[in-house]
Design an enzyme around this catalytic site. Structure first.
Site, PDB file in Angstrom:
ATOM      1  N   GLY A  66       7.616  11.972  -8.006  1.00 28.80           N
ATOM      2  CA  GLY A  66       7.558  11.238  -8.498  1.00 28.80           C
ATOM      3  C   GLY A  66       8.769  10.177  -8.764  1.00 28.80           C
ATOM      4  O   GLY A  66       8.206   9.154  -9.844  1.00 28.80           O
TER       5      GLY A  66
ATOM      6  N   ASN B 239       8.421   7.156  -7.320  1.00 32.96           N
ATOM      7  CA  ASN B 239       7.184   6.229  -7.677  1.00 32.96           C
ATOM      8  C   ASN B 239       6.239   6.403  -8.349  1.00 32.96           C
ATOM      9  O   ASN B 239       6.566   4.923  -9.480  1.00 32.96           O
ATOM     10  CB  ASN B 239       6.062   6.285  -5.753  1.00 32.96           C
ATOM     11  CG  ASN B 239       6.924   5.176  -4.734  1.00 32.96           C
ATOM     12  OD1 ASN B 239       7.226   4.371  -4.664  1.00 32.96           O
ATOM     13  ND2 ASN B 239       6.725   6.247  -3.892  1.00 32.96           N
TER      14      ASN B 239
ATOM     15  N   ARG C  39     -12.164  24.567   0.592  1.00 33.27           N
ATOM     16  CA  ARG C  39     -11.537  23.341   0.766  1.00 33.27           C
ATOM     17  C   ARG C  39     -13.052  22.643   0.102  1.00 33.27           C
ATOM     18  O   ARG C  39     -12.683  21.614  -0.943  1.00 33.27           O
ATOM     19  CB  ARG C  39     -12.059  22.462   1.726  1.00 33.27           C
ATOM     20  CG  ARG C  39     -11.330  20.757   1.679  1.00 33.27           C
ATOM     21  CD  ARG C  39     -10.238  21.032   1.017  1.00 33.27           C
ATOM     22  NE  ARG C  39      -9.132  21.223   1.502  1.00 33.27           N
ATOM     23  CZ  ARG C  39      -7.503  20.823   1.811  1.00 33.27           C
ATOM     24  NH1 ARG C  39      -7.564  19.448   1.153  1.00 33.27           N
ATOM     25  NH2 ARG C  39      -6.766  21.019   1.822  1.00 33.27           N
TER      26      ARG C  39
ATOM     27  N   ASN D 257      -2.353   3.219  -1.525  1.00 30.09           N
ATOM     28  CA  ASN D 257      -1.475   4.050  -1.296  1.00 30.09           C
ATOM     29  C   ASN D 257      -0.514   4.340  -1.190  1.00 30.09           C
ATOM     30  O   ASN D 257      -0.472   2.535   0.042  1.00 30.09           O
ATOM     31  CB  ASN D 257      -1.930   5.070  -0.006  1.00 30.09           C
ATOM     32  CG  ASN D 257      -1.018   6.384   0.397  1.00 30.09           C
ATOM     33  OD1 ASN D 257      -0.464   6.405   0.108  1.00 30.09           O
ATOM     34  ND2 ASN D 257      -1.106   5.917   1.937  1.00 30.09           N
TER      35      ASN D 257
ATOM     36  N   HIS E  56       3.026   3.935   1.593  1.00 28.77           N
ATOM     37  CA  HIS E  56       3.499   4.280   3.045  1.00 28.77           C
ATOM     38  C   HIS E  56       4.417   4.175   3.354  1.00 28.77           C
ATOM     39  O   HIS E  56       4.773   2.789   3.199  1.00 28.77           O
ATOM     40  CB  HIS E  56       2.224   3.945   3.804  1.00 28.77           C
ATOM     41  CG  HIS E  56       2.566   5.343   5.315  1.00 28.77           C
ATOM     42  ND1 HIS E  56       2.196   6.249   5.396  1.00 28.77           N
ATOM     43  CD2 HIS E  56       2.870   4.600   6.731  1.00 28.77           C
ATOM     44  CE1 HIS E  56       3.102   7.242   6.573  1.00 28.77           C
ATOM     45  NE2 HIS E  56       3.134   5.937   7.212  1.00 28.77           N
TER      46      HIS E  56
ATOM     47  N   GLU F 277     -11.648   5.701   5.029  1.00 34.10           N
ATOM     48  CA  GLU F 277     -11.994   7.168   5.700  1.00 34.10           C
ATOM     49  C   GLU F 277     -11.220   7.970   6.816  1.00 34.10           C
ATOM     50  O   GLU F 277     -10.665   8.537   7.127  1.00 34.10           O
ATOM     51  CB  GLU F 277     -13.772   7.309   6.212  1.00 34.10           C
ATOM     52  CG  GLU F 277     -14.138   6.975   4.874  1.00 34.10           C
ATOM     53  CD  GLU F 277     -14.651   5.957   4.633  1.00 34.10           C
ATOM     54  OE1 GLU F 277     -15.318   5.879   3.190  1.00 34.10           O
ATOM     55  OE2 GLU F 277     -14.517   5.172   4.544  1.00 34.10           O
ATOM     56  N   GLY F 278      -9.675   6.674   7.129  1.00 39.50           N
ATOM     57  CA  GLY F 278      -9.377   7.180   8.222  1.00 39.50           C
ATOM     58  C   GLY F 278      -7.989   7.152   7.529  1.00 39.50           C
ATOM     59  O   GLY F 278      -7.350   7.229   6.063  1.00 39.50           O
TER      60      GLY F 278
ATOM     61  N   ASP G 141      -4.453   6.040   6.923  1.00 36.34           N
ATOM     62  CA  ASP G 141      -3.556   4.849   6.943  1.00 36.34           C
ATOM     63  C   ASP G 141      -4.611   4.122   7.326  1.00 36.34           C
ATOM     64  O   ASP G 141      -3.540   2.908   8.340  1.00 36.34           O
ATOM     65  CB  ASP G 141      -1.893   5.095   7.320  1.00 36.34           C
ATOM     66  CG  ASP G 141      -1.669   6.231   6.588  1.00 36.34           C
ATOM     67  OD1 ASP G 141      -1.377   6.312   5.521  1.00 36.34           O
ATOM     68  OD2 ASP G 141      -0.474   6.813   7.187  1.00 36.34           O
TER      69      ASP G 141
END
Length: 207
Positions: free
Chosen positions: A12, A14, A66, A108, A110, A148-149, A151
């Site tokens: 954690g 970030n 899932r 996000n 990265h 949906e991809g 990155d």
């Protein structure tokens, strides 16, 4: 007031950077309404609890399949009514329904300069190991919107970090966090919180 939900899997750092930036006024018009982790041992949960932020663990291991996890995850996310979802080292595939429901409202962080060293299999130290193996002289971090991809969403902010000759994956990881991740993630949230970002034709525009 921008309501943000932070999703994490590990220490954690970030999350801490975001909490510190809100406290110091570098992120304005923003509150963290909750923290979700897929790892019950994640120190991020402790960080959140110590700051009085609601924190919960939802692990795929605790569900029969899932699909059941995805539904429970989405239900929990919805319960916080977030304006923005921040993935800060969250090693769980985001359900398609969640991406659709929160289009351009999930970001996000990265640890590379996308499109380098990103996509399936590139996370944590693996990113920095790959950068060193390739011999790049500059790496960095990227904040992007989630689609949906893997990155592949619109890039919001990037910051470069010099690679040193004696770097190890661990030393490079720490410097990328200190010099890039912990700076651009709070800045990205502040831009969004103050209405300074839009997405048009798959690209981020600043107002």
């Amino acid at each position: 007031m921008l309501r943000i939900l932070v999703c994490v899997s590990g220490g954690g750092t970030n999350l801490q950077a975001v909490m510190d930036a809100i406290r110091d006024g570098r992120i304005t018009n923003t509150e963290i309404v909750g923290v979700i982790s897929n790892n019950k041992n994640a120190y991020a949960l402790t960080r959140a609890g110590q700051s009085g932020i609601d924190a919960v663990c939802l692990s795929p291991r605790d569900f029969p399949d899932r699909a059941a996890f995805n539904q429970a995850f989405l239900d929990k996310v919805d319960s916080y009514s977030p304006d923005l979802i921040v993935l800060a080292g969250f090693l769980v595939t985001i359900p398609a329904a969640m991406i659709e429901n929160y289009r351009n409202r999930i970001i996000n962080i990265h640890p590379s300069l996308i499109p380098s060293f990103c996509g399936v299999g590139f996370y944590g130290l693996k990113v920095h190991e790959a950068a060193l193996a390739r011999g790049v002289k500059v790496t960095g971090a990227t904040v992007h919107f989630v689609d949906e991809g893997t990155d592949t969403g619109p890039i919001l902010l990037q910051k470069s970090v010099e690679v040193l000759e004696d770097d190890t994956p661990e030393s490079l990881q720490l410097r990328v966090m200190e010099e890039a991740e912990w700076q651009i993630l709070p800045r990205a949230i502040d831009l969004i919180a103050n209405g300074k970002v839009s997405v048009t034709d798959g690209k981020v525009r600043y107002k």
